[in-house]
Write a protein that holds these residues in place. Structure first.
Motif, short mmCIF file in Angstrom:
data_model
loop_
_atom_site.label_atom_id
_atom_site.label_comp_id
_atom_site.label_asym_id
_atom_site.label_seq_id
_atom_site.Cartn_x
_atom_site.Cartn_y
_atom_site.Cartn_z
N GLY A 1 0.78 -1.22 0.00
CA GLY A 1 0.00 0.00 0.00
C GLY A 1 0.82 1.28 0.00
N PHE A 2 2.11 1.20 -0.30
CA PHE A 2 2.93 2.41 -0.35
C PHE A 2 2.59 3.16 -1.63
CE2 PHE A 2 6.49 4.95 -1.67
CZ PHE A 2 7.00 5.48 -0.51
N THR A 3 2.14 4.43 -1.48
CA THR A 3 1.83 5.26 -2.63
C THR A 3 2.77 6.45 -2.64
OG1 THR A 3 -0.50 4.63 -2.52
CG2 THR A 3 0.03 6.60 -3.80
N ALA A 4 3.45 6.64 -3.76
CA ALA A 4 4.45 7.70 -3.85
C ALA A 4 3.80 9.06 -3.98
CB ALA A 4 5.36 7.47 -5.05
N SER A 5 4.33 10.03 -3.26
CA SER A 5 3.96 11.43 -3.41
C SER A 5 4.70 11.99 -4.62
CB SER A 5 4.35 12.17 -2.14
OG SER A 5 5.74 12.03 -1.92
N PRO A 6 4.54 13.29 -4.94
CA PRO A 6 5.22 13.83 -6.12
C PRO A 6 6.71 13.53 -6.17
CG PRO A 6 3.59 15.38 -5.38
CD PRO A 6 3.60 14.26 -4.38
N MET A 7 7.38 13.45 -5.03
CA MET A 7 8.78 13.02 -5.02
C MET A 7 9.02 12.25 -3.74
SD MET A 7 11.68 12.84 -6.48
CE MET A 7 13.39 12.47 -6.10
N ALA A 8 9.28 10.97 -3.85
CA ALA A 8 9.47 10.15 -2.66
C ALA A 8 10.75 9.35 -2.79
CB ALA A 8 8.29 9.20 -2.46
N ASP B 1 0.09 8.97 -10.65
CA ASP B 1 0.26 9.71 -11.90
C ASP B 1 1.13 10.95 -11.69
OD1 ASP B 1 -1.44 7.84 -12.97
OD2 ASP B 1 -3.16 9.19 -13.19
N GLY B 2 2.13 11.11 -12.54
CA GLY B 2 2.99 12.29 -12.49
C GLY B 2 4.00 12.30 -11.37
N CYS B 3 4.07 11.23 -10.58
CA CYS B 3 4.98 11.19 -9.43
C CYS B 3 6.33 10.56 -9.80
CB CYS B 3 4.35 10.39 -8.29
SG CYS B 3 2.88 11.18 -7.59
N THR B 4 7.31 10.83 -8.96
CA THR B 4 8.63 10.21 -9.09
C THR B 4 8.99 9.55 -7.77
OG1 THR B 4 9.43 11.80 -10.74
CG2 THR B 4 11.10 10.62 -9.46
N ALA B 5 9.44 8.32 -7.81
CA ALA B 5 9.85 7.61 -6.60
C ALA B 5 11.18 6.92 -6.85
CB ALA B 5 8.80 6.58 -6.19
N GLU C 1 6.44 -5.73 -6.12
CA GLU C 1 5.52 -5.43 -7.20
C GLU C 1 5.19 -3.95 -7.18
OE1 GLU C 1 1.36 -6.94 -9.31
OE2 GLU C 1 2.32 -8.14 -7.75
N ALA C 2 5.23 -3.31 -8.34
CA ALA C 2 4.98 -1.87 -8.42
C ALA C 2 4.08 -1.56 -9.60
CB ALA C 2 6.30 -1.11 -8.54
N ARG C 3 3.15 -0.65 -9.35
CA ARG C 3 2.30 -0.11 -10.42
C ARG C 3 2.73 1.34 -10.65
NH1 ARG C 3 -2.06 -3.33 -11.57
NH2 ARG C 3 -2.35 -5.08 -10.13
N ILE C 4 3.03 1.66 -11.89
CA ILE C 4 3.60 2.96 -12.22
C ILE C 4 2.60 3.71 -13.08
CG2 ILE C 4 5.60 4.14 -13.19
CD1 ILE C 4 7.03 1.34 -12.86
N VAL D 1 1.86 1.85 -17.76
CA VAL D 1 0.95 2.31 -18.80
C VAL D 1 1.80 2.91 -19.91
CG1 VAL D 1 -0.98 2.64 -17.23
CG2 VAL D 1 0.61 4.52 -17.61
N SER D 2 1.17 3.46 -20.93
CA SER D 2 1.90 3.83 -22.15
C SER D 2 2.98 4.89 -21.91
CB SER D 2 0.93 4.32 -23.22
OG SER D 2 0.21 5.45 -22.75
N ASP D 3 2.80 5.77 -20.93
CA ASP D 3 3.79 6.83 -20.72
C ASP D 3 4.47 6.73 -19.35
OD1 ASP D 3 1.53 7.51 -19.30
OD2 ASP D 3 1.60 9.65 -19.83
N SER D 4 4.49 5.55 -18.77
CA SER D 4 5.27 5.32 -17.54
C SER D 4 6.75 5.25 -17.88
CB SER D 4 4.85 4.01 -16.87
OG SER D 4 3.48 4.00 -16.55
#
Length: 258
Positions: free
Chosen positions: A4-11, A31-35, A59-62, A92-95
């Motif tokens: 359940g770790f969800t990245a903030s805009p920069m994590a 969406d739009g985040c960097t980790a 496992e990661a979803r980007i 997804v297509s632009d990950s």
């Protein structure tokens, strides 16, 4: 299990790599985040208890327009250790995604060279609709007819660098050019002049370079690049990684492996 770790805009997170019977972690990069996932030192896998195997699953979803960077230090398996890891990335297509996956021969300064029982590492990338984009597994085990040390010759480090997605096109182009130039120089100039010879193999009189690398494109429209490396020293791989990933500094605010 961590989940359940969800990245903030920069994590930036320390990798959950640790010794144990099993560890599993899940990430969602919004969406739009960097980790960035990294470690403070090499992951050490200690002597196994009986037939037990230390296992890790990531496992990661980007998300759309997101960037996930996995840049750990190497895995070091001690004598008789058994280690298995699986990393699954859903894009997804632009990950965009960077994976560095590497390991050493063990505590070679103490005389342990390729003395572990098992090392397995799988990396899988799936696009929307569970469409496979990249499927890769490295497997070394002592039960083969030829032991690991004999197959690896003088090399002490094996690495894979994967760079994928639209945000990293400039990095991909530079890495491909760098690897092509590096290996063409080694092929044209005798190894002795480069000062990078590995030990001569008396059986076939071959002198293997102390550092070799290959690079190839993969995925739809060549959206990804994978680099594979073998080296006689860990330090050479650190230098290579720092140099090849330096172009990511504008995206991360810091150069990887600096």
């Amino acid at each position: 299990m961590l989940s359940g770790f969800t990245a903030s805009p920069m994590a930036v997170a320390l990798s959950p790599y640790s010794l144990g019977d099993s560890i599993s972690v899940e990430f969602t990069i919004g969406d739009g985040c960097t980790a960035v996932l990294t470690t403070q030192s090499s992951t050490k896998v200690y002597k196994s208890l009986g037939s037990k195997c230390s296992e890790q699953v990531l496992e990661a979803r980007i998300g759309s327009g997101a960037l996930f960077v996995v840049i750990p230090d190497p895995v070091t398996c001690f004598s008789t250790a058994r280690y298995s890891q699986k990393q699954v990335f859903r894009v997804v297509s632009d990950s965009s995604l960077v994976i560095v996956d590497w390991f050493t021969s063990g505590r070679h300064e103490s005389g342990e060279k390729w003395d572990f029982e098992l090392y397995r590492s799988s990396n899988c990338i799936f696009a929307e609709g569970n469409q496979p984009v990249f499927l890769d597994t490295v497997l070394l085990e002592q039960s083969s007819p030829v032991d690991i040390a004999e197959r690896m010759h003088e090399y002490q480090v094996i690495a894979m660098v994967l760079i994928y997605g639209p945000k990293l096109k400039h990095v991909q182009d530079q890495v491909q050019e760098n690897v092509k130039r590096l290996m063409s120089q080694q092929l044209q100039i005798p190894s002795t002049r480069l000062g990078c010879c590995a030990k001569t193999n008396s059986d076939n009189c071959l002198v293997r370079p102390a550092f070799i690398a290959s690079c190839s494109a993969f995925g739809p429209k060549g959206m990804g690049v994978v680099v594979r490396v073998a080296s006689t020293t860990t330090e050479a791989v650190y230098r290579f990684l720092h140099h090849q990933l330096a172009g990511m500094e504008p995206l991360l605010g810091v150069s990887p492996y600096s």
